[in-house]
Design an enzyme around this catalytic site. Structure first.
Site, short mmCIF file in Angstrom:
data_model
loop_
_atom_site.label_atom_id
_atom_site.label_comp_id
_atom_site.label_asym_id
_atom_site.label_seq_id
_atom_site.Cartn_x
_atom_site.Cartn_y
_atom_site.Cartn_z
N GLY A 143 -8.63 -12.02 1.53
CA GLY A 143 -8.69 -10.79 1.34
C GLY A 143 -10.12 -10.30 0.43
CB THR A 144 -10.80 -7.67 -1.83
OG1 THR A 144 -10.37 -6.71 -0.83
CG2 THR A 144 -11.98 -7.21 -2.79
CB CYS A 145 -9.58 -12.06 -4.52
SG CYS A 145 -9.78 -13.43 -5.54
CE LYS A 166 -16.65 -13.21 -11.07
NZ LYS A 166 -15.73 -12.04 -10.49
CB VAL A 200 -14.81 -5.58 -14.49
CG1 VAL A 200 -14.91 -7.05 -14.51
CG2 VAL A 200 -13.96 -5.26 -15.72
CB ILE A 201 -17.16 -4.33 -10.20
CG1 ILE A 201 -15.88 -4.84 -9.91
CG2 ILE A 201 -18.26 -4.49 -8.97
CD1 ILE A 201 -15.27 -4.21 -8.69
CD GLU A 224 -19.03 3.96 -17.56
OE1 GLU A 224 -18.78 3.23 -16.65
OE2 GLU A 224 -18.05 5.19 -17.80
CB ALA A 284 -7.33 -11.78 -7.83
CG HIS A 316 -12.93 -29.05 -35.22
ND1 HIS A 316 -13.52 -28.01 -35.53
CD2 HIS A 316 -13.89 -30.27 -35.80
CE1 HIS A 316 -14.77 -28.12 -36.00
NE2 HIS A 316 -14.89 -29.48 -36.10
P1 FAD Z 1 -6.99 -7.58 -1.02
O1 FAD Z 1 -7.53 -8.65 -1.57
O2 FAD Z 1 -7.71 -6.36 -1.14
O3 FAD Z 1 -6.20 -8.16 0.38
C1 FAD Z 1 -5.78 -7.23 1.36
C2 FAD Z 1 -5.99 -7.85 2.59
O4 FAD Z 1 -5.21 -6.87 3.70
C3 FAD Z 1 -7.25 -7.83 3.11
O5 FAD Z 1 -7.68 -9.00 3.68
C4 FAD Z 1 -7.26 -6.82 4.54
O6 FAD Z 1 -8.18 -7.11 5.61
C5 FAD Z 1 -5.75 -6.73 4.76
N1 FAD Z 1 -5.21 -5.68 5.54
C6 FAD Z 1 -5.32 -4.52 4.96
N2 FAD Z 1 -4.70 -3.54 5.83
C7 FAD Z 1 -4.40 -4.33 6.98
C8 FAD Z 1 -3.42 -4.08 8.06
N3 FAD Z 1 -3.10 -2.85 8.43
N4 FAD Z 1 -3.13 -5.28 8.74
C9 FAD Z 1 -3.41 -6.68 8.57
N5 FAD Z 1 -4.28 -6.76 7.43
C10 FAD Z 1 -4.59 -5.81 6.68
N6 FAD Z 1 -9.91 -9.60 -9.44
C11 FAD Z 1 -9.61 -10.62 -10.51
O7 FAD Z 1 -8.63 -10.65 -10.76
N7 FAD Z 1 -10.84 -11.52 -11.01
C12 FAD Z 1 -12.11 -11.17 -10.80
O8 FAD Z 1 -12.98 -11.95 -11.17
C13 FAD Z 1 -12.42 -10.11 -9.81
N8 FAD Z 1 -13.48 -9.87 -9.43
C14 FAD Z 1 -13.69 -8.85 -8.63
C15 FAD Z 1 -15.04 -8.63 -8.06
C16 FAD Z 1 -15.54 -7.69 -7.22
C17 FAD Z 1 -16.94 -7.33 -6.68
C18 FAD Z 1 -14.52 -6.83 -6.52
C19 FAD Z 1 -14.74 -5.89 -5.51
C20 FAD Z 1 -12.89 -7.24 -6.85
C21 FAD Z 1 -12.69 -8.19 -7.88
N9 FAD Z 1 -11.40 -8.30 -8.36
C22 FAD Z 1 -11.12 -9.45 -9.32
C23 FAD Z 1 -10.36 -7.57 -7.89
C24 FAD Z 1 -9.47 -8.31 -6.82
O9 FAD Z 1 -10.72 -8.74 -5.67
C25 FAD Z 1 -8.33 -7.53 -6.23
O10 FAD Z 1 -7.37 -7.16 -7.31
C26 FAD Z 1 -7.52 -8.57 -5.07
O11 FAD Z 1 -8.55 -8.96 -4.19
C27 FAD Z 1 -6.36 -7.52 -4.62
O12 FAD Z 1 -5.53 -8.32 -4.01
P2 FAD Z 1 -4.58 -7.87 -2.88
O13 FAD Z 1 -3.97 -9.14 -2.29
O14 FAD Z 1 -3.80 -6.87 -3.32
O15 FAD Z 1 -5.52 -7.12 -1.52
#
Ligand code: FAD
Length: 473
Positions: free
Chosen positions: A41-43, A52, A184-185, A204, A316, A439
């Site tokens: 996913g996004t993470c 990172k 954060v981002i 900001e 995440a 320590h």
């Molecule tokens: P997502 O990771 O968004 O995954 C959702 C998945 O569902 C995607 O792969 C998508 O393709 C799939 N999907 C969507 N709709 C459908 C569908 N209809 N059919 C099939 N598949 C589908 N969080 C942290 O905890 N630590 C960090 O350091 C951190 N850094 C980040 C840095 C950036 C630049 C960004 C943008 C985010 C960051 N985050 C971080 C946030 C973190 O990425 C998200 O909170 C996390 O990915 C959310 O997880 P999720 O499983 O809910 O969704």
């Protein structure tokens, strides 16, 4: 059960969905995951991990720049952006492969395509070629995540105005970058881009960076950024943005026009739920978010929503924790989720934070006492040349319960795990003050801050005898 019938179907394989699927497999359920893009996913692909990896190369250069203060002689560092990107991509490929392997080990069936509801318990999966497949499941977990918010009316060409989705995979770096949003981002990008020689401006609209965290953290980070040469504009709004040749002109509060090469919009994320055909199961959303209770149950029977898509906490590890809660409930072992969720910012210096901020306490009328300790007082900090920062412990003034821990400084994102453990086990602030820390460590600042919350820190200048005596029980 026929081939396409499952106990649990999970939509999305981000940190919410893939962990939910593994848990369901571990608990003996027949489980399917549908993912339309990359595993993780996004993470893994556009968030936590690529950012990172890019920050790690930037931090290494930052460290090399101060090598002479450690008595180490190296030349001025330079970098190869293509090689940095390649290293990042290698990490992502390895991790995606890891998830695939784990699915195999837990007998999780993966469908590659986009999932839509087709009535209660029914999903249609459409692959990239348009081929469809129907599956049914007793319970469905929506883990479709979020996508970056874009600002209507601003240039749509991602070469000019982009989001983190594109910025993490840039082929080349801009000379002048404006980052809209100092959360954060925005702060993580500012920190890394500056190190890569990009001229960074952060805009900001709130009074301070990291507006949702303990205010002292954002203040400290702003000072660091300004000292490094970044332009940090707080209490400032971008009023207008237009394309101008190969760059962009941005009008900010007061009418000043800034000329930049690229803009990174980091103003937030919106839920990715519009294409799920939720109407077919009668599920309403709240501005796209699927609202859930403490067991991740939506308002429709046998449908759960976890992670970013439910809007509770866009992190995440929150998504993964939600995933486990949803699966346990779906398989008859439900319990409410109410654990503290730490926040981490991977700038250098790092930030780690868990529990209540002083602002939240004030809003709720909770009487608090704050203990502080400067990291620079610690032997470890001096020995490793990382003296910047502080730890802050917030306790209830009357019942001594531990309310919040906030740290800025070297390794703060690792140190915060100790604070999270204490809050999770409902330890008191006195327990934290009395805990034995190894320590020399930077983590000792947390113990000292907890002691300071009782006016008893031994490595801080003494408070008045009267204050000290009052604090000794
Ligand atoms: P997502 O990771 O968004 O995954 C959702 C998945 O569902 C995607 O792969 C998508 O393709 C799939 N999907 C969507 N709709 C459908 C569908 N209809 N059919 C099939 N598949 C589908 N969080 C942290 O905890 N630590 C960090 O350091 C951190 N850094 C980040 C840095 C950036 C630049 C960004 C943008 C985010 C960051 N985050 C971080 C946030 C973190 O990425 C998200 O909170 C996390 O990915 C959310 O997880 P999720 O499983 O809910 O969704």
């Amino acid at each position: 059960m026929s081939d396409n019938q499952y106990d649990i179907a999970v939509i999305g394989a981000g940190p919410g969905g893939y962990v939910a699927a593994l848990k369901a497999g571990q608990m003996g359920a027949k489980v399917a995951v549908i993912e339309k893009h990359h595993l993780g996913g996004t993470c893994l692909n556009y968030g936590c991990i690529p950012s990172k990896a890019l920050l790690a190369s930037a931090e290494l250069m930052h460290k090399i720049n101060s090598a002479s203060s450690y008595g180490v002689t190296v030349g001025a560092p330079s970098f190869d952006w293509t090689a940095i990107q390649k290293r990042k991509d290698k990490v992502l490929t390895k991790l995606r492969g890891g998830i695939k392997g784990l699915f195999g080990a837990r007998k999780v069936t993966l469908y590659t395509g986009s999932a839509q509801f087709d009535g209660p318990g029914k999903l249609t999966v459409t692959d990239a070629k348009g081929k469809t497949e129907a599956i049914t499941a007793k319970k469905v977990i929506i883990a479709s995540g979020s996508v970056p918010a874009r600002i209507p009316g601003w240039p749509t060409d991602p070469n000019l105005v982009c989001t983190s989705d594109e910025a993490l995979h840039w082929d080349a770096l801009p000379q002048r970058l404006m980052i809209v949003g100092g959360g954060v981002i925005g702060c993580e990008f500012a920190c890394m881009m500056h190190e890569y020689g990009v001229q960074v401006t952060v805009v900001e609209m709130m009074p301070e960076l990291l507006p949702e965290m303990e205010p002292a953290l954002g203040q400290a980070l702003r000072q660091v950024f300004i000292k490094r040469g970044m332009q940090i504009l707080t209490n400032v709004k971008v009023e207008d943005m237009t394309a101008a040749g190969a760059g962009v002109k941005a009008t900010i509060s007061g009418g000043t026009v800034l000329e930049i090469d690229k803009v990174l919009v980091a103003t937030g994320r919106r839920p990715n739920t519009a294409d799920l055909n939720l109407g077919s199961i009668g599920l309403d959303t709240d501005r796209g978010f699927i609202r859930v209770n403490n067991r991740m149950q939506s308002t429709v029977n046998d449908v759960y929503c976890i992670g970013d898509a439910n809007g509770q906490c866009l992190l995440a590890h929150a998504a993964s924790a939600h995933g486990i809660t949803a699966v346990e409930d779906a398989l008859g072992h439900g319990k409410d989720f109410d654990l503290p969720i730490p926040g981490a910012v991977y700038t250098f210096p790092e930030i780690g934070s868990v529990g209540m901020t002083s602002v939240q306490a004030a809003k709720q009328g909770i009487p608090i006492k704050i203990g502080n300790f400067p990291i620079g007082f610690l032997g470890k900090a001096m020995a490793v040349g990382e003296e910047f920062g502080f730890a802050q412990v917030i306790r209830h003034r009357e019942d001594e319960s531990l309310l919040g821990i906030h740290v800025i400084g070297h390794n703060a994102t690792e140190i915060i795990e100790a604070g999270t453990a204490m809050l999770t086990t409902k330890a008191s602030s006195r327990d934290l003050a009395e805990m034995v820390f190894a320590h020399p460590t930077i983590g000792e600042a947390v113990k000292e801050a907890a002691e300071d919350a009782f006016d008893q820190a031994l490595h801080s200048p003494p408070k008045s005898v009267a204050t000290l005596m009052a604090a000794v029980k």
